[in-house]
Design a protein around this motif. Structure first.
Motif, PDB file in Angstrom:
ATOM      1  N   SER A 510       0.821  -0.876   0.019  1.00  0.00           N
ATOM      2  CA  SER A 510       0.348  -0.057   0.064  1.00  0.00           C
ATOM      3  C   SER A 510       0.936   1.182  -0.370  1.00  0.00           C
ATOM      4  O   SER A 510       0.597   2.445  -0.384  1.00  0.00           O
ATOM      5  CB  SER A 510      -0.746  -0.021   1.150  1.00  0.00           C
ATOM      6  N   THR A 511       1.926   1.591   0.390  1.00  0.00           N
ATOM      7  CA  THR A 511       2.734   2.709   0.689  1.00  0.00           C
ATOM      8  C   THR A 511       3.889   2.505  -0.605  1.00  0.00           C
ATOM      9  O   THR A 511       4.281   3.350  -1.179  1.00  0.00           O
ATOM     10  CB  THR A 511       4.072   2.057   1.465  1.00  0.00           C
ATOM     11  N   LYS A 513       5.241   4.110  -4.225  1.00  0.00           N
ATOM     12  CA  LYS A 513       4.437   5.263  -5.108  1.00  0.00           C
ATOM     13  C   LYS A 513       5.552   5.091  -5.937  1.00  0.00           C
ATOM     14  O   LYS A 513       5.005   6.448  -7.106  1.00  0.00           O
ATOM     15  CB  LYS A 513       4.924   6.510  -4.019  1.00  0.00           C
ATOM     16  N   SER A 532      -2.831   2.934 -11.485  1.00  0.00           N
ATOM     17  CA  SER A 532      -2.932   3.703 -10.053  1.00  0.00           C
ATOM     18  C   SER A 532      -2.735   4.711 -10.234  1.00  0.00           C
ATOM     19  O   SER A 532      -1.079   5.068 -10.442  1.00  0.00           O
ATOM     20  CB  SER A 532      -2.611   2.612  -9.668  1.00  0.00           C
ATOM     21  N   ASP A 534      -2.020   6.364  -7.932  1.00  0.00           N
ATOM     22  CA  ASP A 534      -0.883   6.764  -6.379  1.00  0.00           C
ATOM     23  C   ASP A 534       0.760   6.070  -6.463  1.00  0.00           C
ATOM     24  O   ASP A 534       1.457   6.489  -5.861  1.00  0.00           O
ATOM     25  CB  ASP A 534      -1.348   6.267  -5.507  1.00  0.00           C
ATOM     26  N   LYS A 536       3.187   6.140  -9.805  1.00  0.00           N
ATOM     27  CA  LYS A 536       4.367   6.339 -10.662  1.00  0.00           C
ATOM     28  C   LYS A 536       4.812   5.292 -10.924  1.00  0.00           C
ATOM     29  O   LYS A 536       5.792   4.756 -10.785  1.00  0.00           O
ATOM     30  CB  LYS A 536       5.197   7.579 -10.459  1.00  0.00           C
ATOM     31  N   ASP A 594       2.737  15.953 -11.344  1.00  0.00           N
ATOM     32  CA  ASP A 594       1.607  15.417 -11.305  1.00  0.00           C
ATOM     33  C   ASP A 594       1.399  14.246 -11.761  1.00  0.00           C
ATOM     34  O   ASP A 594       1.114  12.489 -11.800  1.00  0.00           O
ATOM     35  CB  ASP A 594       0.721  16.109 -11.621  1.00  0.00           C
TER      36      ASP A 594
END
Length: 609
Positions: A510-511, A513, A532, A534, A536, A594
């Motif tokens: 879940s962490t 990124k 996702s 969330d 990259k 972003d």
């Protein structure tokens, strides 16, 4: 002890049978039998068989493991003995299942035990038929088998087999004992018969005998329960280690070491010329021997500048910025450094070492004196090994030994349990990490890029606080299915490997990124991972023409002569370092965006001026 003629005859016959490999039934046990339980295979005792098999070229038979905890690592053919199976039958079965070959045991080479619960029997054997197992026949027993010349690079499951190979090769070339194979004799306990033979000055043979009047009135060689012997031995070893530890603590706390250090310093000063002595005092201008003991010191920087006034100006500017921190830092930079300054051994108060771009080949013997050391950064040097004593630097938080010449990492590094950042990139002969590094539970940054790993080290999956893992530019072909053990992982670099897919378990972190992969051969990616918002997900592509040129250049380099090998390695290290720095700069620029590009292609441009 008096021995009758009949007893002497019986003992001689028994010893002759034992030494000739014929075996002998065990009637009674002199010591310990009443304290042990009967042995039950696969319940309270495990027998392991292992085969050391050579071919005509003296290459040893190896198998590639299929088990998850040692996936794709290599080991000797070995396995557990099944109930109702003899040791020789078990060896034949294991070699057939794991290597695809038929074999016949030659002799029992060694016996290893870890208490009465685990005993390993090592055999030498010869191949009598069959064919080597290939990847197409991979199963749960093994992936494949191969003959190993013991010189080429091969990721081993454990280094314990190297000693077994050494003994096996020695027997293969020149057998030092007659052929000895085990006999199946009935015995309910795991016991040890001790045959101690001595040869006197007059070439008389003496054999140790015992007479247990209560249980065994006859004279016999001693027989003991193995668990009792091991228990006694472990107690003695524990007491010996405790005694050694107390003695070491006494020496460390003794004033004799500090007094000797002061005298060595004074003797060293006597050998210096006036100019050298003044320079040394310049480094220690606010640090007397009393200051050294209380760790109140001045800044000490060793730079390659020739102008001493410029050094003093730079030093003064750094003092103004952060005087408390600078006074605890050592800096060495430039290829003129071949070794550490001798006076460094008296500055054990230092907390940080920053050594870069030198020709230093090894860390100093007195490294363990720097008990306050928290940062050890020694990248881009010529260091060939990390000493085991590094495990005594218990305050170490950061260790950077990238772009050196390491081929292994000592298990003692696992004792640095406060370590938070470990960088081992660019050590081209590094292919495994010791399991003992699993104890680095505070490690948040692990960089093992640009090495020769073919699988993720097991210890890395047990570093529960890991947030960044850099596995780029290795020889990985897949990721394990339990990658989600790293529950705090944020950034994963796996580009420049041989991945065709990414495991679904990555979506369970879940962490997570950021994930960086090479997209040239990647065909299967979990949808949640690449879509996702969330995460990259960055794909990197090599320019096709550049890739062809790179491969052609590698082939040309292999054909060059051995006398230029070291020069090529140094040139390659610098190149790899710059490429990694470029990649880190590019990826860090994407962190603030972003959105990220779907893919990125690297284009190399060369200009002729």
């Amino acid at each position: 002890m008096k021995v009758t003629a009949e007893e002497q005859r019986q003992v001689e016959e028994q010893v002759e049978r034992l030494l000739s490999g014929q075996g002998s039934e065990v009637g009674v046990c002199d010591v310990g039998l009443e304290l042990s339980k009967p042995a039950a295979l696969r319940k309270n005792v495990t027998y392991i068989v292992c085969g050391v098999i050579f071919n005509d070229k003296e290459e040893v038979l190896m198998v590639q493991e299929a088990k998850q905890d040692c996936y794709k690592q290599w080991y000797l053919p070995a396995g557990r003995v099944e109930v109702g199976e003899s040791l020789e039958e078990a060896l034949r079965r294991e070699v057939k299942e794991e290597a695809g070959l038929d074999c016949e045991p030659i002799t029992l080479l060694l016996i290893q035990e870890q208490g009465p619960q685990w005993i390993r029997f090592i055999f030498t054997a010869r191949v009598t038929g069959g064919s080597l197992k290939t990847l197409s026949a991979a199963d749960q027993e093994s992936l494949q088998a191969s003959w190993w010349d013991r010189e080429s690079s091969l990721p081993l499951r454990g280094r314990d087999i190297l000693r077994l190979m050494e003994y096996g090769l020695k027997y293969h070339r020149n057998p030092w004992h007659p052929v000895t194979l085990p006999l199946d004799l009935s015995c309910r306990h795991v016991i040890q018969r001790l045959v101690l033979v001595f040869v006197g000055a007059t070439e008389q043979i003496w054999v140790l005998l015992v007479r247990a009047s209560a249980m065994a009135p006859k004279v016999d060689v001693p027989v003991y329960d193995l668990s009792l012997i091991r228990g006694l031995w472990e107690v003695r070893v524990k007491k010996h280690r405790q005694k050694q530890k107390k003695e070491q603590e006494r020496v460390e706390q003794s004033a004799l070491a500090r007094i000797d250090q002061e005298w060595q310093y004074r003797i060293y000063c006597k050998t210096l010329k006036t100019k050298e002595l003044n320079q040394l005092h310049h480094y220690l201008e606010r640090s007397t021997l009393k200051d050294l003991q209380s760790h109140k010191t001045d800044v000490h920087q060793y730079t390659g500048d020739q102008n001493q006034d410029q050094d003093q100006d730079q030093e003064a500017q750094q003092d103004e910025k952060d005087p408390d921190q600078n006074q605890l830092i050592l800096r060495l930079d430039g290829d003129r450094w071949l070794d550490f300054p001798r006076e460094l051994q008296w500055r054990t108060y230092l907390q940080e070492w920053h050594i870069r771009g030198t020709r230093i080949r090894q860390l100093p013997d007195y490294l363990t004196l720097f008990t306050q050391l928290t940062v050890l950064e020694v990248p881009k040097n010529a260091i060939i090994e990390l000493p085991p004593e590094i495990g005594k630097l218990t305050e170490l938080r950061t260790l950077n030994i990238s772009y050196n010449r390491l081929s292994r990492v000592p298990p003692e590094l696992g004792d640095c349990q406060k370590l938070e950042r470990l960088e081992l990139a660019g050590n081209h002969n590094l292919s495994e990490l010791p399991f003992e590094l699993s104890s680095l539970k505070q490690l948040v940054h692990l960089d093992i890029a640009e090495n020769r790993f073919i699988s993720i080290p097991i210890c890395a999956l047990r570093m529960t606080s890991l947030q960044l893992l850099d596995l780029s530019n290795n020889q990985l072909s897949d990721l394990p299915q339990d990658m989600d053990r790293l529950e705090q992982l944020v950034t994963l670099y796996v580009h420049k490997n041989n991945f065709s897919y990414l495991p679904l378990c990555l979506t369970n972190i879940s962490t997570l990124k950021m994930v960086v992969v090479s997209g040239d051969e990647l065909t299967c990616v979990p949808t949640k991972l690449c879509s996702s918002p969330d995460i990259k997900f960055i794909r990197l592509y090599d320019n096709s023409s550049s890739e062809r040129k790179r491969r052609k250049k590698k082939e040309e380099e292999k054909k060059r002569k051995e006398r230029r090998r070291r020069w090529r390695e140094q040139e390659e290290e610098v190149k790899d370092s710059r490429e990694k720095e470029f990649m880190e700069a590019y990826i860090s620029s994407l962190k603030d965006r972003d959105t990220v590009p779907f893919s990125t292609t690297k284009v190399s441009i060369s200009c002729l001026l």
